[in-house]
Scaffold this motif. Structure first.
Motif, short mmCIF file in Angstrom:
data_model
loop_
_atom_site.label_atom_id
_atom_site.label_comp_id
_atom_site.label_asym_id
_atom_site.label_seq_id
_atom_site.Cartn_x
_atom_site.Cartn_y
_atom_site.Cartn_z
N SER A 31 -16.52 9.18 -10.56
CA SER A 31 -17.73 10.09 -10.12
C SER A 31 -17.46 11.77 -10.05
N GLY A 32 -16.24 11.89 -10.32
CA GLY A 32 -15.84 13.43 -10.20
C GLY A 32 -15.28 13.84 -8.94
N ALA A 33 -15.42 12.93 -7.84
CA ALA A 33 -14.97 13.14 -6.64
C ALA A 33 -13.46 13.02 -6.24
N GLU A 34 -12.67 13.79 -5.78
CA GLU A 34 -11.28 14.29 -5.67
C GLU A 34 -10.60 12.96 -4.89
N GLY A 35 -9.56 12.13 -5.10
CA GLY A 35 -9.23 11.34 -4.38
C GLY A 35 -8.05 11.70 -3.34
N LYS A 36 -7.97 11.52 -2.21
CA LYS A 36 -7.00 12.04 -1.16
C LYS A 36 -6.20 10.75 -0.73
N HIS A 37 -4.85 10.95 -0.74
CA HIS A 37 -4.01 9.73 -0.16
C HIS A 37 -4.22 9.58 1.32
N PRO A 38 -4.56 8.41 1.68
CA PRO A 38 -4.55 8.09 3.25
C PRO A 38 -3.06 7.81 3.94
N THR A 39 -3.10 7.90 5.30
CA THR A 39 -1.82 7.74 5.88
C THR A 39 -1.94 6.60 6.45
N LEU A 40 -1.09 5.55 6.38
CA LEU A 40 -1.13 4.33 6.86
C LEU A 40 -0.89 4.33 8.15
N GLY A 73 2.21 5.77 -7.86
CA GLY A 73 1.32 6.12 -8.74
C GLY A 73 -0.07 5.24 -9.02
N LYS A 74 0.44 4.05 -8.67
CA LYS A 74 -0.93 3.00 -8.86
C LYS A 74 -1.79 3.00 -8.09
N TRP A 75 -1.79 3.64 -6.74
CA TRP A 75 -3.06 4.18 -5.99
C TRP A 75 -3.81 5.07 -6.81
N ASP A 76 -3.15 6.15 -7.29
CA ASP A 76 -4.00 7.03 -8.24
C ASP A 76 -4.24 6.64 -9.46
N ASP A 77 -3.83 5.69 -10.32
CA ASP A 77 -4.17 5.13 -11.29
C ASP A 77 -5.47 4.34 -10.87
N ILE A 78 -5.41 3.63 -10.00
CA ILE A 78 -6.59 2.89 -9.58
C ILE A 78 -7.89 3.74 -9.17
N TYR A 79 -7.48 4.94 -8.61
CA TYR A 79 -8.77 5.76 -8.06
C TYR A 79 -9.24 6.46 -9.37
N LYS A 80 -8.38 6.82 -10.19
CA LYS A 80 -8.93 7.67 -11.39
C LYS A 80 -9.98 6.70 -12.14
N ASN A 81 -9.49 5.54 -12.46
CA ASN A 81 -10.23 4.75 -13.03
C ASN A 81 -11.35 4.09 -12.48
N LEU A 110 0.65 -1.17 0.01
CA LEU A 110 0.05 0.06 0.08
C LEU A 110 0.71 1.10 0.02
N GLU A 111 2.08 1.42 0.95
CA GLU A 111 2.70 2.42 0.84
C GLU A 111 3.45 2.57 -0.36
N LYS A 112 3.86 1.60 -1.03
CA LYS A 112 4.62 1.79 -2.52
C LYS A 112 3.60 2.39 -3.63
N SER A 113 2.49 1.69 -3.50
CA SER A 113 1.50 2.38 -4.22
C SER A 113 1.00 3.94 -4.11
N LEU A 114 1.30 4.49 -2.94
CA LEU A 114 1.06 5.58 -2.90
C LEU A 114 1.98 6.75 -3.28
N THR A 115 3.29 6.14 -3.61
CA THR A 115 4.60 6.79 -4.16
C THR A 115 4.51 6.58 -5.60
#
Length: 298
Positions: A286-295, A273-281, A266-271
Motif C-alpha cells: 500500500s506504500g505505508a511504512e512498516g514500524k516494528h512494534p515493541t513486545l 528480517g522475517k517480520w519485514d519480509d512479511i510486511y513488505k509483501n 515474534l521477537e526473533k522475527s523482528l531481528t
C-alpha cells in the motif's frame, strides 16, 4: 448488487496487496522462500493448547476474511492472504507445523473472538485483535506484533471530514464488538450514540459508505488503507489517527507457556528480517511504512 461489486473490487485489491499470492508456500504468498521454514522437534512444556495441537496433528487459527492486505479470503478459491495470515503461518512454522498443509483458518467475527478462544474452538487468533485490559480478563495476548491507529475512511470527494473533530454530527460505521465503535461513543466523538452504526464486517460498512447511508467508516488505519488501496479513485483515508491500537495474538488466558513461545517467535522475527519480509509483501504494497512494534511480555 453493491455487495457483489465490492467483493469483486476487494478481491482484486486483496490480491494486489499480497502480490497476487495464494495460501501455501512462502513463495506463493509473495514472502521470500525460507520465511515459513518449519522448525523441528519443537517443545512447549506446560501448554495444554500445544498438547491438543500435537494430538490433532494440525492447527486451527482464528482470522478475519474481509480485510485486504491483512486477512482476506478469496471467494473463488477460499484461500486466505494478508499480513495477519502470514504472521499466523510464521507462528505455525515455528511451532513445527507446515503452514501449507497443517493450518485450518477459521473466520471469527469480532464479537465472537473471546468466546471462541475460551471454548477452545481455535488454538490462537490473528486478526487485528487490539490488546485491552478488559479483554485480558478473559484471554491472553502475545505481542503486540503490529501497532495501528484509529482513523477514518471517506469518499474520495469528501472535504467535510478532515479528522475526528469533524464527525460529531455524522454517521460513522464500525464493527460490532470491536474497539473503534466503543471509542467513538466513550470519547463522544459522534453524537448521539445512535449515529455510530455497528455492522458485522468492515466490508458491509464500506458498502454503506458507497451507498451514502453513512458518512465514514472508522477502524484502524491498517484496515482502512487496504480498502482505499482497492478503490483509490473512490475512497481515501483521512490520515489523522486518534488512538493507538496494539494488535496481539489471542490465546487461552492461562496458557503462559504458549504465550511465551509465541513471543519468542515474534521477537526473533523482528531481528532476523522475517517480520519485514512479511510486511513488505502484504501491507507494504500500500506504500505505508512498516514500524516494528515493541513486545509487552507478561
Amino acid at each position: 448488487m453493491r455487495v457483489r461489486a465490492l467483493t469483486a473490487v476487494l478481491l482484486a485489491g486483496g490480491l494486489a496487496l499480497t502480490a497476487c499470492g495464494k495460501e501455501g508456500t512462502g513463495t506463493e504468498t509473495g514472502a521470500p522462500a525460507g520465511v515459513f521454514e518449519v522448525a523441528k522437534d519443537v517443545k512447549v512444556d506446560g501448554s495444554p493448547t500445544f498438547e491438543k495441537i500435537k494430538s490433532r496433528g494440525s492447527l486451527v487459527v482464528g482470522v478475519k476474511e474481509d480485510q485486504p492486505g491483512l486477512g482476506f479470503k478469496d471467494p473463488t478459491t477460499n484461500k486466505y492472504t494478508g499480513f495477519d495470515i502470514d504472521m499466523a503461518k510464521l507462528i505455525a512454522a515455528q511451532l513445527g507445523f507446515d503452514p501449507e498443509t497443517k493450518i485450518q483458518f477459521k473466520t471469527i467475527q469480532s464479537a465472537a473472538r473471546e468466546q471462541a478462544i475460551i471454548n477452545g474452538d481455535i488454538d490462537y487468533y490473528v486478526g487485528t485483535y487490539s490488546i485491552t485490559a478488559a479483554r485480558k480478563e478473559k484471554v491472553s495476548f502475545a505481542g503486540p506484533y503490529y501497532v495501528a491507529g484509529q482513523d477514518l475512511l471517506v469518499k474520495k470527494d469528501n472535504t467535510a471530514i478532515t479528522g475526528p473533530d469533524t464527525i460529531k454530527d455524522k454517521k460513522v460505521c464500525s464493527v460490532t464488538g470491536a474497539t473503534p465503535a466503543k471509542k467513538l461513543r466513550d470519547d463522544k466523538l459522534v453524537q448521539p450514540d445512535s449515529n455510530v452504526v455497528e455492522l458485522q464486517s468492515y466490508s458491509l460498512c464500506v458498502t454503506k459508505l458507497h451507498d451514502g447511508e453513512v458518512d465514514a467508516v472508522s477502524t484502524d488505519d491498517a484496515i482502512l488503507k487496504g480498502y482505499a488501496a482497492a478503490e483509490p479513485d473512490k475512497l481515501k483515508v483521512v490520515g489523522k489517527t486518534f488512538s493507538t491500537e496494539k494488535y496481539g495474538i489471542g490465546l487461552a488466558k492461562d496458557d503462559k507457556a504458549l504465550r511465551d513461545k509465541i513471543n519468542e517467535v515474534l521477537e526473533k522475527s523482528l531481528t532476523d528480517g522475517k517480520w519485514d519480509d512479511i510486511y513488505k509483501n502484504t501491507l507494504g504494497k500500500s506504500g505505508a511504512e512498516g514500524k516494528h512494534p515493541t513486545l509487552e511480555k507478561y
